[in-house]
Design a protein around this motif. Structure first.
Motif, PDB file in Angstrom:
ATOM      1  N   PHE A   1       0.889  -1.168   0.000  1.00 41.71           N
ATOM      2  CA  PHE A   1       0.000   0.000   0.000  1.00 41.71           C
ATOM      3  C   PHE A   1       0.926   1.216   0.000  1.00 41.71           C
ATOM      4  O   PHE A   1       1.496   1.549   1.044  1.00 41.71           O
ATOM      5  CB  PHE A   1      -0.871   0.033   1.250  1.00 41.71           C
ATOM      6  CG  PHE A   1      -1.761  -1.182   1.407  1.00 41.71           C
ATOM      7  CD1 PHE A   1      -2.859  -1.371   0.570  1.00 41.71           C
ATOM      8  CD2 PHE A   1      -1.507  -2.124   2.384  1.00 41.71           C
ATOM      9  CE1 PHE A   1      -3.687  -2.480   0.718  1.00 41.71           C
ATOM     10  CE2 PHE A   1      -2.321  -3.235   2.538  1.00 41.71           C
ATOM     11  CZ  PHE A   1      -3.405  -3.409   1.702  1.00 41.71           C
TER      12      PHE A   1
ATOM     13  N   ALA B   1       2.661  -4.650   3.275  1.00 39.43           N
ATOM     14  CA  ALA B   1       1.870  -5.323   4.314  1.00 39.43           C
ATOM     15  C   ALA B   1       2.079  -6.832   4.281  1.00 39.43           C
ATOM     16  O   ALA B   1       2.012  -7.502   5.316  1.00 39.43           O
ATOM     17  CB  ALA B   1       0.395  -4.985   4.148  1.00 39.43           C
TER      18      ALA B   1
ATOM     19  N   ASN C   1      -0.519  -8.009  16.047  1.00 36.87           N
ATOM     20  CA  ASN C   1      -1.408  -7.057  15.369  1.00 36.87           C
ATOM     21  C   ASN C   1      -0.647  -6.346  14.253  1.00 36.87           C
ATOM     22  O   ASN C   1       0.501  -5.949  14.429  1.00 36.87           O
ATOM     23  CB  ASN C   1      -1.913  -5.995  16.348  1.00 36.87           C
ATOM     24  CG  ASN C   1      -2.926  -6.590  17.309  1.00 36.87           C
ATOM     25  OD1 ASN C   1      -3.652  -7.509  16.964  1.00 36.87           O
ATOM     26  ND2 ASN C   1      -2.957  -6.070  18.518  1.00 36.87           N
ATOM     27  N   GLY C   2      -1.303  -6.217  13.116  1.00 36.14           N
ATOM     28  CA  GLY C   2      -0.703  -5.484  11.992  1.00 36.14           C
ATOM     29  C   GLY C   2       0.322  -6.289  11.215  1.00 36.14           C
ATOM     30  O   GLY C   2       1.037  -5.753  10.362  1.00 36.14           O
ATOM     31  N   ALA C   3       0.408  -7.610  11.472  1.00 31.66           N
ATOM     32  CA  ALA C   3       1.424  -8.439  10.819  1.00 31.66           C
ATOM     33  C   ALA C   3       1.110  -8.686   9.336  1.00 31.66           C
ATOM     34  O   ALA C   3       1.983  -9.116   8.577  1.00 31.66           O
ATOM     35  CB  ALA C   3       1.550  -9.771  11.544  1.00 31.66           C
ATOM     36  N   GLY C   4      -0.146  -8.474   8.939  1.00 29.48           N
ATOM     37  CA  GLY C   4      -0.498  -8.682   7.528  1.00 29.48           C
ATOM     38  C   GLY C   4      -1.406  -9.871   7.293  1.00 29.48           C
ATOM     39  O   GLY C   4      -1.665 -10.249   6.142  1.00 29.48           O
TER      40      GLY C   4
ATOM     41  N   THR D   1      -4.783 -10.418   7.789  1.00 29.14           N
ATOM     42  CA  THR D   1      -6.036 -10.156   7.075  1.00 29.14           C
ATOM     43  C   THR D   1      -5.750  -9.696   5.641  1.00 29.14           C
ATOM     44  O   THR D   1      -6.458 -10.092   4.703  1.00 29.14           O
ATOM     45  CB  THR D   1      -6.883  -9.105   7.822  1.00 29.14           C
ATOM     46  OG1 THR D   1      -7.224  -9.655   9.101  1.00 29.14           O
ATOM     47  CG2 THR D   1      -8.156  -8.774   7.084  1.00 29.14           C
ATOM     48  N   THR D   2      -4.693  -8.914   5.476  1.00 27.37           N
ATOM     49  CA  THR D   2      -4.328  -8.483   4.116  1.00 27.37           C
ATOM     50  C   THR D   2      -4.014  -9.710   3.259  1.00 27.37           C
ATOM     51  O   THR D   2      -4.423  -9.792   2.088  1.00 27.37           O
ATOM     52  CB  THR D   2      -3.105  -7.534   4.165  1.00 27.37           C
ATOM     53  OG1 THR D   2      -3.435  -6.439   5.015  1.00 27.37           O
ATOM     54  CG2 THR D   2      -2.745  -7.026   2.790  1.00 27.37           C
TER      55      THR D   2
ATOM     56  N   TYR E   1      -8.204  -8.064  -2.652  1.00 24.15           N
ATOM     57  CA  TYR E   1      -7.046  -7.305  -3.114  1.00 24.15           C
ATOM     58  C   TYR E   1      -6.393  -8.085  -4.246  1.00 24.15           C
ATOM     59  O   TYR E   1      -6.358  -9.323  -4.211  1.00 24.15           O
ATOM     60  CB  TYR E   1      -6.002  -7.144  -2.007  1.00 24.15           C
ATOM     61  CG  TYR E   1      -6.423  -6.283  -0.834  1.00 24.15           C
ATOM     62  CD1 TYR E   1      -7.414  -5.307  -0.953  1.00 24.15           C
ATOM     63  CD2 TYR E   1      -5.795  -6.436   0.395  1.00 24.15           C
ATOM     64  CE1 TYR E   1      -7.774  -4.524   0.134  1.00 24.15           C
ATOM     65  CE2 TYR E   1      -6.148  -5.647   1.485  1.00 24.15           C
ATOM     66  CZ  TYR E   1      -7.145  -4.699   1.342  1.00 24.15           C
ATOM     67  OH  TYR E   1      -7.495  -3.931   2.419  1.00 24.15           O
TER      68      TYR E   1
ATOM     69  N   GLN F   1     -13.329 -10.819  10.071  1.00 29.20           N
ATOM     70  CA  GLN F   1     -12.969 -10.463  11.449  1.00 29.20           C
ATOM     71  C   GLN F   1     -14.138  -9.718  12.120  1.00 29.20           C
ATOM     72  O   GLN F   1     -14.502 -10.018  13.237  1.00 29.20           O
ATOM     73  CB  GLN F   1     -11.744  -9.550  11.370  1.00 29.20           C
ATOM     74  CG  GLN F   1     -10.964  -9.434  12.630  1.00 29.20           C
ATOM     75  CD  GLN F   1      -9.669  -8.669  12.363  1.00 29.20           C
ATOM     76  OE1 GLN F   1      -9.126  -8.661  11.255  1.00 29.20           O
ATOM     77  NE2 GLN F   1      -9.169  -8.025  13.372  1.00 29.20           N
TER      78      GLN F   1
ATOM     79  N   GLU G   1     -10.328 -14.853  12.622  1.00 31.50           N
ATOM     80  CA  GLU G   1     -10.608 -14.710  14.060  1.00 31.50           C
ATOM     81  C   GLU G   1     -12.004 -15.216  14.448  1.00 31.50           C
ATOM     82  O   GLU G   1     -12.834 -14.457  14.963  1.00 31.50           O
ATOM     83  CB  GLU G   1     -10.414 -13.253  14.488  1.00 31.50           C
ATOM     84  CG  GLU G   1      -8.982 -12.783  14.287  1.00 31.50           C
ATOM     85  CD  GLU G   1      -8.646 -11.493  15.010  1.00 31.50           C
ATOM     86  OE1 GLU G   1      -9.297 -11.194  16.023  1.00 31.50           O
ATOM     87  OE2 GLU G   1      -7.729 -10.802  14.552  1.00 31.50           O
TER      88      GLU G   1
ATOM     89  N   HIS H   1      -6.000 -15.132  17.317  1.00 29.55           N
ATOM     90  CA  HIS H   1      -5.057 -14.664  18.335  1.00 29.55           C
ATOM     91  C   HIS H   1      -5.024 -15.620  19.526  1.00 29.55           C
ATOM     92  O   HIS H   1      -4.100 -15.565  20.328  1.00 29.55           O
ATOM     93  CB  HIS H   1      -5.430 -13.254  18.810  1.00 29.55           C
ATOM     94  CG  HIS H   1      -5.045 -12.196  17.821  1.00 29.55           C
ATOM     95  ND1 HIS H   1      -3.751 -11.796  17.604  1.00 29.55           N
ATOM     96  CD2 HIS H   1      -5.784 -11.475  16.945  1.00 29.55           C
ATOM     97  CE1 HIS H   1      -3.704 -10.866  16.668  1.00 29.55           C
ATOM     98  NE2 HIS H   1      -4.937 -10.654  16.244  1.00 29.55           N
TER      99      HIS H   1
END
Ligand SMILES: Nc1ncnc2c1ncn2[C@@H]1O[C@H](COP(=O)(O)OP(=O)(O)OP(=O)(O)O)[C@@H](O)[C@H]1O
Length: 281
Positions: free
Chosen positions: A31, A36, A56-59, A61-62, A71, A102, A194, A226
C-alpha cells in the motif's frame, strides 16, 4: 508413517502428501510505501487445518484479502486446486474458497435461514428469468436450497434458530451463522478470520469442534486467530507472519520453540504454551 521391509531392516517411508488445495507463492501486497505482505508462500492441503498467527498489523487479514480476490496482490500467484484464481471475490467463491470476516458481516434484518440462503447463491443455477417466472425449475431449486440451508444451520448448532433475525442472535451464534453461510457455497477451502473473537471459553470449545467437523467433511481450513490455545489444539501446521513476512511454519512444537516467534511476541511466552507443556503435549 508406513514402513517398507527390506532384507535387513524396516525403513519408514513418509506418507504421500495430500493434494494441495491452496498454493500461494511469492505473495506481496504493498500500500504505497508500506509492504503489508512480503513474499509469502503458503500451501494448504486436502484434509488440513492450517493456522496463521502473528502480532497485530502483521499482515494476516491483508493476506486473506489477497487469497479471496478482495485485493489484487502486487506480486505473486494464488492457485486453488492447481488453477490460478481470478482476482474477483465472487469468482473466488465460485471456484471453491469461502471466508468469514474479522468483523461479523451478516444481514442483520434477515433471518438466520435467509442469511445462509444468500451464501448459497453461487451454487444456484437458476437465472434471473427463471426467478421472475418462478417456474418449476426455480421452485425445485429453491426448495433444495432451503433444505441444504437448514442442514447447515443444524450442522453449525443453529437448527433451532432458523427463523431468528441475525441481529437478535447472541454474538457467538452470529459467528457460527457466518460459518454456516460460508459453508453454503460448498467450499473446498474455508478461511476463518478470528472465528473465536468475543467468544466465551465454552463457545470457543464448541467452535473448535465445529472446525474439526468441517475438516472431517472434506473442507480444508485456514484460520487466523489470536487465541493460541485454540490454534495449537486445532491446527496441523501453523505459519507465523511478522511485519508481512512468514518467519516460521510448522507444528506446535516448532512454532512454540522458535526464538523469533517468542521475540515477535515481545519476549513473552506464547499464551497456551505453559498449559501445553504442563499437559505434557
Ligand atoms: N487498505 C489498506 N490500505 C493501507 N494500509 C493497509 C490497508 N489494509 C491494511 N493495511 C496495513 O497493512 C498492515 C497489515 O494489516 P492487517 O490488517 O493485514 O494486519 P493483521 O495481521 O490482520 O492485524 P490484526 O491482527 O490486528 O487484525 C497494517 O499496517 C495495516 O495498517
Amino acid at each position: 508413517m508406513s514402513t517398507v521391509s527390506t532384507e535387513t531392516e524396516t525403513v519408514p517411508t513418509p506418507e504421500p502428501l495430500a493434494a494441495p488445495v491452496l498454493e500461494a507463492a511469492g505473495v506481496v501486497m504493498r500500500f504505497g510505501g508500506l509492504t503489508a505482505v512480503n513474499d509469502v508462500d503458503l500451501t494448504v492441503r486436502q484434509g488440513e487445518i492450517v493456522g496463521l498467527i502473528g502480532p497485530n498489523g502483521a499482515g494476516k487479514t491483508t493476506f486473506f484479502n489477497c487469497l479471496t480476490g478482495l485485493y489484487v496482490p502486487t506480486e505473486g500467484t494464488v492457485k486453488y486446486k492447481g488453477r490460478v484464481l481470478p482476482p474477483k471475490p465472487h469468482l473466488v467463491t465460485q471456484a471453491g474458497i469461502a471466508r468469514t470476516f474479522q468483523n461479523i458481516r451478516l444481514f442483520a434484518n434477515m433471518t438466520a435461514l435467509e442469511n445462509v440462503l444468500v451464501g448459497r447463491h453461487t451454487r444456484t443455477k437458476e437465472g434471473l428469468f427463471s426467478a421472475i417466472l418462478r417456474g418449476p425449475g426455480y421452485r425445485r431449486a429453491e426448495a433444495e436450497g432451503r433444505e441444504r440451508a437448514r442442514e447447515l444451520l443444524e450442522f453449525c448448532g443453529l437448527g433451532a434458530k432458523a427463523d431468528h433475525l441475525a441481529r437478535n442472535l447472541p454474538y457467538g451464534e452470529q459467528r457460527k451463522l457466518e460459518i454456516a453461510r460460508a459453508l453454503a457455497s460448498d467450499p473446498g477451502l474455508l478461511l476463518l478470520d478470528e472465528p473465536t473473537a468475543g467468544m466465551n471459553p465454552q463457545e470457543t470449545r464448541a467452535a473448535e469442534e465445529l472446525v474439526f467437523a468441517i475438516r472431517d467433511l472434506g473442507t480444508a481450513v485456514l484460520v487466523i486467530e489470536h487465541d493460541m490455545k485454540f490454534i495449537f489444539n486445532l491446527c496441523d501446521r501453523t505459519a507465523v507472519l511478522v511485519q508481512g513476512r512468514k518467519i516460521v511454519e510448522g507444528d506446535r512444537e516448532t512454532v512454540q520453540n522458535d526464538e523469533r516467534v517468542v521475540t515477535a511476541y515481545l519476549g513473552a511466552p506464547l499464551e497456551g504454551t505453559t498449559a501445553a507443556q504442563e499437559d505434557g503435549q
